[in-house]
Design a protein around this motif. Structure first.
Motif, PDB file in Angstrom:
ATOM      1  N   ASP A 185       0.789  -1.137   0.008  1.00 23.50           N
ATOM      2  CA  ASP A 185       0.021  -0.150  -0.147  1.00 23.50           C
ATOM      3  C   ASP A 185       0.957   1.481   0.024  1.00 23.50           C
ATOM      4  OD1 ASP A 185      -2.504  -1.043  -0.136  1.00 23.50           O
ATOM      5  OD2 ASP A 185      -2.559  -1.517   2.015  1.00 23.50           O
ATOM      6  N   GLY A 186       2.211   1.101  -0.122  1.00 24.00           N
ATOM      7  CA  GLY A 186       3.136   2.278  -0.063  1.00 24.00           C
ATOM      8  C   GLY A 186       3.049   3.317   1.158  1.00 24.00           C
ATOM      9  N   ILE A 187       3.015   2.382   2.550  1.00 22.23           N
ATOM     10  CA  ILE A 187       2.911   3.066   3.460  1.00 22.23           C
ATOM     11  C   ILE A 187       4.251   2.824   4.303  1.00 22.23           C
ATOM     12  CG2 ILE A 187       1.908   3.169   5.845  1.00 22.23           C
ATOM     13  CD1 ILE A 187      -0.634   2.230   4.340  1.00 22.23           C
ATOM     14  N   GLU A 188       4.851   3.729   4.735  1.00 20.81           N
ATOM     15  CA  GLU A 188       6.154   3.752   5.572  1.00 20.81           C
ATOM     16  C   GLU A 188       5.953   3.034   6.792  1.00 20.81           C
ATOM     17  OE1 GLU A 188       9.069   6.636   7.904  1.00 20.81           O
ATOM     18  OE2 GLU A 188       8.566   7.431   5.883  1.00 20.81           O
ATOM     19  N   ALA A 189       6.566   1.948   7.107  1.00 19.83           N
ATOM     20  CA  ALA A 189       6.506   1.070   8.328  1.00 19.83           C
ATOM     21  C   ALA A 189       7.752   0.931   8.944  1.00 19.83           C
ATOM     22  CB  ALA A 189       5.803  -0.124   7.950  1.00 19.83           C
ATOM     23  N   HIS A 190       8.013   0.703  10.229  1.00 17.76           N
ATOM     24  CA  HIS A 190       9.242   0.648  10.943  1.00 17.76           C
ATOM     25  C   HIS A 190       8.892  -0.616  11.969  1.00 17.76           C
ATOM     26  CE1 HIS A 190      11.087   4.656  10.104  1.00 17.76           C
ATOM     27  NE2 HIS A 190       9.894   4.866   9.605  1.00 17.76           N
ATOM     28  N   LEU A 191       9.938  -1.262  12.284  1.00 11.70           N
ATOM     29  CA  LEU A 191       9.718  -2.353  13.141  1.00 11.70           C
ATOM     30  C   LEU A 191      10.568  -2.407  14.463  1.00 11.70           C
ATOM     31  CD1 LEU A 191       8.584  -5.836  13.189  1.00 11.70           C
ATOM     32  CD2 LEU A 191      11.048  -5.873  12.783  1.00 11.70           C
ATOM     33  N   VAL A 192      10.088  -2.836  15.578  1.00 10.69           N
ATOM     34  CA  VAL A 192      10.904  -3.056  16.666  1.00 10.69           C
ATOM     35  C   VAL A 192      10.892  -4.652  17.000  1.00 10.69           C
ATOM     36  CG1 VAL A 192      11.077  -2.806  19.263  1.00 10.69           C
ATOM     37  CG2 VAL A 192      10.347  -1.057  17.772  1.00 10.69           C
ATOM     38  N   GLU A 193      12.115  -5.240  17.259  1.00 10.51           N
ATOM     39  CA  GLU A 193      12.085  -6.900  17.165  1.00 10.51           C
ATOM     40  C   GLU A 193      13.736  -7.081  17.616  1.00 10.51           C
ATOM     41  OE1 GLU A 193      12.769 -10.415  17.170  1.00 10.51           O
ATOM     42  OE2 GLU A 193      10.610  -9.711  16.916  1.00 10.51           O
ATOM     43  N   PRO A 194      13.809  -7.691  18.828  1.00 14.52           N
ATOM     44  CA  PRO A 194      15.039  -7.740  19.488  1.00 14.52           C
ATOM     45  C   PRO A 194      15.893  -8.861  18.709  1.00 14.52           C
ATOM     46  CG  PRO A 194      13.439  -9.083  20.701  1.00 14.52           C
ATOM     47  CD  PRO A 194      12.569  -8.326  19.626  1.00 14.52           C
ATOM     48  N   THR A 195      15.572  -9.678  17.673  1.00 12.90           N
ATOM     49  CA  THR A 195      16.260 -10.801  17.167  1.00 12.90           C
ATOM     50  C   THR A 195      16.838 -10.304  16.106  1.00 12.90           C
ATOM     51  OG1 THR A 195      14.804 -12.346  18.150  1.00 12.90           O
ATOM     52  CG2 THR A 195      16.269 -13.128  16.287  1.00 12.90           C
ATOM     53  N   PRO A 196      18.222 -10.257  15.640  1.00 14.57           N
ATOM     54  CA  PRO A 196      18.815  -9.531  14.438  1.00 14.57           C
ATOM     55  C   PRO A 196      18.316 -10.344  13.348  1.00 14.57           C
ATOM     56  CG  PRO A 196      20.601  -9.978  16.148  1.00 14.57           C
ATOM     57  CD  PRO A 196      19.263 -10.525  16.943  1.00 14.57           C
ATOM     58  N   ASP A 197      18.204 -11.618  13.421  1.00 15.26           N
ATOM     59  CA  ASP A 197      17.833 -12.323  11.959  1.00 15.26           C
ATOM     60  C   ASP A 197      16.418 -11.718  11.450  1.00 15.26           C
ATOM     61  OD1 ASP A 197      20.367 -13.602  11.908  1.00 15.26           O
ATOM     62  OD2 ASP A 197      19.593 -15.306  12.374  1.00 15.26           O
ATOM     63  N   ARG A 198      15.547 -11.611  12.608  1.00 10.64           N
ATOM     64  CA  ARG A 198      14.142 -11.262  12.202  1.00 10.64           C
ATOM     65  C   ARG A 198      14.049  -9.680  11.464  1.00 10.64           C
ATOM     66  NH1 ARG A 198       9.691 -13.834  16.187  1.00 10.64           N
ATOM     67  NH2 ARG A 198       9.993 -15.844  15.328  1.00 10.64           N
ATOM     68  N   ARG A 199      15.159  -8.863  12.301  1.00 12.72           N
ATOM     69  CA  ARG A 199      15.130  -7.630  11.701  1.00 12.72           C
ATOM     70  C   ARG A 199      15.408  -7.171  10.416  1.00 12.72           C
ATOM     71  NH1 ARG A 199      17.483  -6.605  16.745  1.00 12.72           N
ATOM     72  NH2 ARG A 199      19.636  -6.106  16.257  1.00 12.72           N
ATOM     73  N   LEU A 200      16.559  -8.190   9.933  1.00 16.33           N
ATOM     74  CA  LEU A 200      16.954  -8.383   8.834  1.00 16.33           C
ATOM     75  C   LEU A 200      15.975  -8.860   7.658  1.00 16.33           C
ATOM     76  CD1 LEU A 200      20.447  -9.965   8.993  1.00 16.33           C
ATOM     77  CD2 LEU A 200      20.036  -7.567   8.360  1.00 16.33           C
ATOM     78  N   LYS A 201      15.021  -9.685   8.318  1.00 13.06           N
ATOM     79  CA  LYS A 201      14.306 -10.117   7.374  1.00 13.06           C
ATOM     80  C   LYS A 201      12.737  -9.176   7.125  1.00 13.06           C
ATOM     81  CE  LYS A 201      13.095 -13.757   6.006  1.00 13.06           C
ATOM     82  NZ  LYS A 201      13.291 -14.197   4.642  1.00 13.06           N
ATOM     83  N   ALA A 202      12.709  -8.380   8.249  1.00 12.08           N
ATOM     84  CA  ALA A 202      11.790  -7.387   8.154  1.00 12.08           C
ATOM     85  C   ALA A 202      12.105  -6.202   7.207  1.00 12.08           C
ATOM     86  CB  ALA A 202      11.680  -6.717   9.473  1.00 12.08           C
ATOM     87  N   LEU A 203      13.346  -6.044   6.794  1.00  7.96           N
ATOM     88  CA  LEU A 203      13.950  -4.920   5.800  1.00  7.96           C
ATOM     89  C   LEU A 203      13.562  -5.689   4.526  1.00  7.96           C
ATOM     90  CD1 LEU A 203      17.347  -4.008   7.173  1.00  7.96           C
ATOM     91  CD2 LEU A 203      14.952  -2.700   7.506  1.00  7.96           C
ATOM     92  N   GLU A 204      13.777  -6.808   4.350  1.00  7.75           N
ATOM     93  CA  GLU A 204      13.287  -7.674   2.782  1.00  7.75           C
ATOM     94  C   GLU A 204      11.923  -7.561   2.704  1.00  7.75           C
ATOM     95  OE1 GLU A 204      14.666 -11.779   2.779  1.00  7.75           O
ATOM     96  OE2 GLU A 204      16.474 -11.290   3.595  1.00  7.75           O
ATOM     97  N   CYS A 205      10.931  -7.659   3.742  1.00  6.76           N
ATOM     98  CA  CYS A 205       9.728  -7.563   3.837  1.00  6.76           C
ATOM     99  C   CYS A 205       8.962  -6.072   3.616  1.00  6.76           C
ATOM    100  CB  CYS A 205       8.630  -8.015   5.114  1.00  6.76           C
ATOM    101  SG  CYS A 205       9.210  -9.943   5.152  1.00  6.76           S
ATOM    102  N   GLY A 206       9.903  -5.003   3.662  1.00 10.59           N
ATOM    103  CA  GLY A 206       9.448  -3.627   3.255  1.00 10.59           C
ATOM    104  C   GLY A 206       9.683  -2.790   4.531  1.00 10.59           C
ATOM    105  N   ALA A 207      10.352  -2.982   5.733  1.00 10.33           N
ATOM    106  CA  ALA A 207      10.201  -2.122   6.705  1.00 10.33           C
ATOM    107  C   ALA A 207      11.477  -1.169   6.287  1.00 10.33           C
ATOM    108  CB  ALA A 207      10.858  -2.847   7.877  1.00 10.33           C
ATOM    109  N   LYS A 208      11.285   0.264   6.429  1.00  9.72           N
ATOM    110  CA  LYS A 208      12.150   1.181   6.321  1.00  9.72           C
ATOM    111  C   LYS A 208      13.303   0.989   7.309  1.00  9.72           C
ATOM    112  CE  LYS A 208      12.918   6.186   5.770  1.00  9.72           C
ATOM    113  NZ  LYS A 208      12.108   7.461   5.695  1.00  9.72           N
ATOM    114  N   ALA A 209      12.959   0.638   8.685  1.00  6.57           N
ATOM    115  CA  ALA A 209      14.058   0.508   9.527  1.00  6.57           C
ATOM    116  C   ALA A 209      13.412  -0.285  10.472  1.00  6.57           C
ATOM    117  CB  ALA A 209      14.277   1.883  10.173  1.00  6.57           C
ATOM    118  N   ALA A 210      14.467  -1.149  11.124  1.00  5.34           N
ATOM    119  CA  ALA A 210      14.142  -2.027  12.190  1.00  5.34           C
ATOM    120  C   ALA A 210      15.125  -1.790  13.539  1.00  5.34           C
ATOM    121  CB  ALA A 210      14.561  -3.555  11.745  1.00  5.34           C
TER     122      ALA A 210
END
Length: 333
Positions: A185-210
């Motif tokens: 939907d073209g919406i800027e999204a950020h993520l909070v997640e303690p696990t480094p591998d999951r933060r990297l995965k979130a960037l693949e899924c479209g998070a602007k920052a984790a």
């Protein structure tokens, strides 16, 4: 046939059950895939999923199967079709069902909870619950339809498409489903997640920052947010999230424990809207279409498992999926 049955809290059994006989208006499916969900873990631990589970019930509700036989009017389906199963339904006649809100029907039913589910070799399923698949994706990939549909229903309930900027807590499958929808939907999204591998995965899924936690020094600079999605099940995150929200912003509670404390006074002062959702009413077909288009970042979450005994051991905590989503795919090595 072999099936994985709930017995009592903390106890599951592999059982030999008779081949299901489809009733009028039902199809017999050979199970091609069934995803393992957090609800299955809850059922295993407590005997309570979306409804109480009786001893002996076959669990598993993220089912993909191929039609073996049809009893009665085929309604456009035929033997050999690959289908997804929307697992929840109501009576179809009450005021709730007529509005598409089967979750509140007094006769609410759910495969894998009140009815035998899909951690089995075969299942009998009503034709109204089926959705025809193109076959362009693998059965394991199609098992994402049901969890994505639940996220999509929550997304719509919260009017997430109106958000200019969103913050998601939790980088598991649900969190990344939200990130995927925000990206579409073209919406800027950020993520909070303690696990480094999951933060990297979130960037693949479209998070602007984790970010690793709510104390990250860069997070306030990204605020304020229109929407905060709690998808981790740790509601203490909301204490940190409310200051990051705009006045009249929205908190969407997706992963909710049985009891929790919320900063209600602070939410009232900012006139924060609190939204919850339940199941996937009205979202299954749209989720299917999204999966048919392809979600490679989400697909990499999946870990095919060839045996029901392994699914049992994962649910009992004897095997750790290590950040992946286990999917029962019979015979897949």
């Amino acid at each position: 046939m072999e099936a994985l049955a709930y017995v009592s809290p903390g106890k599951l059994e592999l059982r030999q059950k008779p081949l299901p006989e489809p009733k009028e208006g039902e199809a017999l499916l050979k199970i091609e895939a069934c995803g393992l969900c957090g609800t299955d873990s809850l059922i295993t631990a407590t005997g309570q999923g979306d409804a109480p589970v009786k001893a002996g019930t076959t669990i598993g509700h993220e089912g993909i199967g191929r039609i073996v036989s049809i009893n009665g009017n085929p309604k456009g389906y035929q033997v050999g079709d690959l289908v997804a199963v929307s697992p929840h339904f109501g009576c179809g006649k009450c005021i709730y069902c007529l509005e598409g809100d089967y979750a509140h029907c007094r006769e609410f039913s759910s495969f894998g909870t009140t009815l035998d589910g899909f951690f089995a070799e075969y299942a009998a399923v009503r034709l109204e619950s089926l959705s025809l698949l193109s076959g362009r994706k693998s059965p394991a990939e199609y098992s994402l339809i049901e969890p994505l549909s639940c996220v999509l229903h929550a997304y719509k309930t919260a009017d997430a498409r109106k958000a200019g900027k969103a913050l998601v807590y939790g980088g598991g499958l649900a969190g990344d489903c939200f990130l995927t929808l925000f990206k579409l939907d073209g919406i800027e999204a950020h993520l909070v997640e303690p696990t480094p591998d999951r933060r990297l995965k979130a960037l693949e899924c479209g998070a602007k920052a984790a970010y690793g936690d709510s104390l990250d020094k860069d997070l306030p600079a990204a605020a304020p947010f229109d929407l905060v999605v709690e998808a981790s099940g740790h509601l203490q995150n909301i204490d940190a999230a409310v200051p990051l929200l705009k006045p009249k912003g929205t908190v969407l509670l997706y992963g909710i424990p049985r009891t929790a404390a919320l900063p209600l006074r602070e939410m009232q002062e900012k006139e924060i809207r609190l939204v919850t959702s339940f199941l996937n009413a009205g979202a299954f077909e749209e989720a299917k279409d999204i999966v048919e288009e392809g979600l490679p970042a989400l697909d990499s979450f999946l870990k095919p498992v060839a045996s029901l005994s392994t699914i049992r051991d994962i649910l009992l905590g004897k095997i750790a999926p290590k950040g992946h989503k286990a999917v029962y795919v019979p015979g897949d090595k």
